[in-house]
Motif scaffolding. Structure first.
Motif, short mmCIF file in Angstrom:
data_model
loop_
_atom_site.label_atom_id
_atom_site.label_comp_id
_atom_site.label_asym_id
_atom_site.label_seq_id
_atom_site.Cartn_x
_atom_site.Cartn_y
_atom_site.Cartn_z
N THR A 1 -26.75 -38.87 9.75
CA THR A 1 -26.70 -38.27 11.25
C THR A 1 -28.09 -37.82 11.70
N ASN A 2 -28.71 -37.27 10.56
CA ASN A 2 -29.99 -36.66 10.70
C ASN A 2 -31.29 -37.62 10.74
N CYS A 3 -31.34 -38.22 9.62
CA CYS A 3 -32.55 -39.09 9.52
C CYS A 3 -32.16 -40.67 9.91
N GLY A 4 -30.92 -40.98 10.15
CA GLY A 4 -30.65 -42.39 10.64
C GLY A 4 -30.78 -43.24 9.35
N GLU A 5 -31.01 -42.98 8.18
CA GLU A 5 -31.14 -43.96 7.24
C GLU A 5 -30.00 -44.22 6.39
N LYS A 6 -29.52 -45.38 6.06
CA LYS A 6 -28.40 -45.64 5.41
C LYS A 6 -28.93 -45.26 3.95
N THR A 7 -27.81 -44.28 3.37
CA THR A 7 -28.42 -43.41 2.38
C THR A 7 -27.27 -43.06 1.39
N GLU A 8 -27.81 -42.46 0.17
CA GLU A 8 -26.47 -41.67 -0.67
C GLU A 8 -26.34 -40.44 -0.34
N PHE A 9 -25.30 -39.94 -0.83
CA PHE A 9 -25.06 -38.41 -0.37
C PHE A 9 -24.82 -37.83 -1.78
N ILE A 10 -25.61 -36.99 -2.16
CA ILE A 10 -25.43 -36.41 -3.51
C ILE A 10 -25.00 -35.00 -3.74
N ARG A 11 -24.39 -34.79 -4.60
CA ARG A 11 -23.97 -33.18 -5.17
C ARG A 11 -24.84 -32.75 -6.06
N ARG A 12 -25.13 -31.41 -5.97
CA ARG A 12 -25.90 -30.71 -6.66
C ARG A 12 -25.27 -30.57 -8.20
N ALA A 13 -26.07 -30.48 -9.29
CA ALA A 13 -25.51 -30.33 -10.40
C ALA A 13 -24.85 -28.85 -10.60
N ASP A 14 -25.29 -28.03 -9.98
CA ASP A 14 -24.69 -26.50 -10.07
C ASP A 14 -23.74 -26.20 -9.02
N ASP A 15 -23.08 -27.19 -8.18
CA ASP A 15 -22.17 -27.05 -7.33
C ASP A 15 -20.77 -27.29 -7.94
N ASN A 16 -20.33 -26.63 -9.00
CA ASN A 16 -19.14 -26.68 -9.61
C ASN A 16 -18.64 -25.36 -9.86
N ALA A 17 -17.25 -25.51 -10.24
CA ALA A 17 -16.72 -24.13 -9.84
C ALA A 17 -17.09 -23.17 -11.22
N ASP A 18 -17.74 -23.57 -12.35
CA ASP A 18 -18.12 -22.78 -13.49
C ASP A 18 -19.53 -22.35 -13.24
N SER A 19 -20.42 -23.13 -12.71
CA SER A 19 -21.71 -22.40 -12.51
C SER A 19 -21.75 -21.66 -11.01
N LEU A 20 -20.67 -21.99 -10.12
CA LEU A 20 -20.60 -21.04 -9.03
C LEU A 20 -20.14 -19.76 -9.31
N LYS A 21 -19.49 -19.59 -10.33
CA LYS A 21 -18.87 -18.24 -10.58
C LYS A 21 -20.24 -17.52 -11.24
N THR A 22 -21.00 -18.02 -11.86
CA THR A 22 -22.16 -17.35 -12.60
C THR A 22 -22.96 -17.00 -11.53
N ARG A 23 -23.32 -18.23 -10.30
CA ARG A 23 -24.14 -17.88 -9.44
C ARG A 23 -23.73 -16.63 -8.62
N LEU A 24 -22.45 -16.61 -8.24
CA LEU A 24 -21.96 -15.25 -7.48
C LEU A 24 -22.10 -13.92 -8.22
#
Ligand code: ADP
Ligand code: ZN
Length: 215
Positions: free
Chosen positions: A151-174
Motif C-alpha cells: 500500500t505504500n510503494c505500490g509494487e507487487k512484492t514480498e513481505f519479509i520477516r526479520r531473522a531476529d523477530d522470534n521469541a528467543d531473540s526478542l527476549k534477549t532484545r528486551l
C-alpha cells in the motif's frame, strides 16, 4: 532540529521515523537498518555482526558509533536528523553528544515511546516488512494485502520477516533494552531533553503527540 527516538524494540520508532521523513524531510539514521544493509552487502563488518544481531544482543559501541560518524560527516540536512535505535548505551549517548558538538549541532529533543511489554511481544512476533520499501505490516493492525501489492510503494512484492523477530531473540532484545538502554531515559530526563509519548495510542495519535513535542 535533531532528535532521538528512544524505546524498546517494537515501540514503533521506525514507523514514526518514516513519517517524520515524509512530513518534515528529516534524515532518518537507523543503526539497525545500517547494520542490516552491511549484512546484505556482505561486508566484513556485516559478517561479524550477523550472529550477534540474530541472538538479539547489542553490537559493539565502536561499530555503531563508527556508522553514525560516517553518516554525519556529509552535508548537514536543514531539517535535521532522526536518530532511530541509537544511542542504545550511555557510551553511545556520550559519543553522539560529542559528534553533534563537533558539527556545531544540538540535540533538540529525545522522544521516549512507552509501550507495555506484552504488546511489544505481540507486535513483533506478528511483524513483516515490504521487501521493496520497508513499509511495516502487522497482522493485528495492518495486514498484508491479499494481492501482495504494497500500500505504500505500490509494487507487487514480498513481505519479509526479520531473522531476529522470534521469541528467543526478542527476549534477549528486551533484556538488552532494560539493562543497557533504559538508563538513557533517566539520563535525558535529567538533562531536560526528554518527552515521553504513549506508544500504545494509534499511529496517528502518536504522530500528533510527537508533533506537539517538536513544536
Ligand atoms: P529493534 O529496535 O526492533 O530491536 P533495530 O533494527 O533498531 O531493532 O536493531 C536490530 C539489532 O541491531 C539490535 O538488536 C542490535 O543487535 C543491533 N543494533 C542496532 N542499533 C544498535 C546500537 N545502537 N547499538 C548496538 N546494537 C545495535
Ligand atoms: Zn512497499
Amino acid at each position: 532540529m535533531n532528535i532521538i527516538l528512544l524505546g524498546p524494540p517494537g515501540a514503533g520508532k521506525g514507523t514514526q521515523a518514516r513519517r517524520l521523513v515524509e512530513d518534515r524531510q528529516m534524515i532518518q539514521l537507523s543503526t539497525g537498518d545500517m547494520l542490516r544493509a552491511a549484512r546484505t552487502s556482505g561486508t566484513d563488518m556485516g559478517k561479524r555482526v550477523a550472529a550477534v544481531m540474530d541472538r538479539g544482543e547489542l553490537v559493539t559501541d565502536e561499530i555503531v558509533i563508527g556508522l553514525i560518524r560516517e553518516h554525519l560527516t556529509n552535508d548537514q540536512p536543514a531539517a535535521g536528523y532522526i536518530f532511530d535505535g541509537f544511542p542504545r548505551t550511555l557510551a553511545q549517548a556520550d559519543a553522539l553528544g560529542n559528534l553533534l558538538a563537533e558539527l556545531g549541532e544540538n540535540l533538540d529533543r529525545v522522544i521516549e515511546m512507552r509501550v507495555d511489554d506484552e504488546v511489544l511481544v505481540a507486535r513483533i512476533t506478528a511483524r513483516s516488512t515490504c521487501k521493496n520499501c520497508g513499509e511495516v505490516y502487522n497482522d493485528a493492525t495492518k495486514s498484508i494485502p491479499a494481492d501482495h501489492v504494497c500500500t505504500n510503494c505500490g509494487e507487487k512484492t514480498e513481505f519479509i520477516r526479520r531473522a531476529d523477530d522470534n521469541a528467543d531473540s526478542l527476549k534477549t532484545r528486551l533484556l538488552a533494552y532494560y539493562k543497557q538502554t533504559s538508563p538513557l531515559v533517566g539520563y535525558y530526563y535529567a538533562r531536560g531533553d526528554l518527552t515521553s509519548v504513549d506508544g500504545l495510542a494509534s499511529m496517528e495519535d502518536v504522530a500528533a503527540q510527537i508533533k506537539k513535542a517538536l513544536a
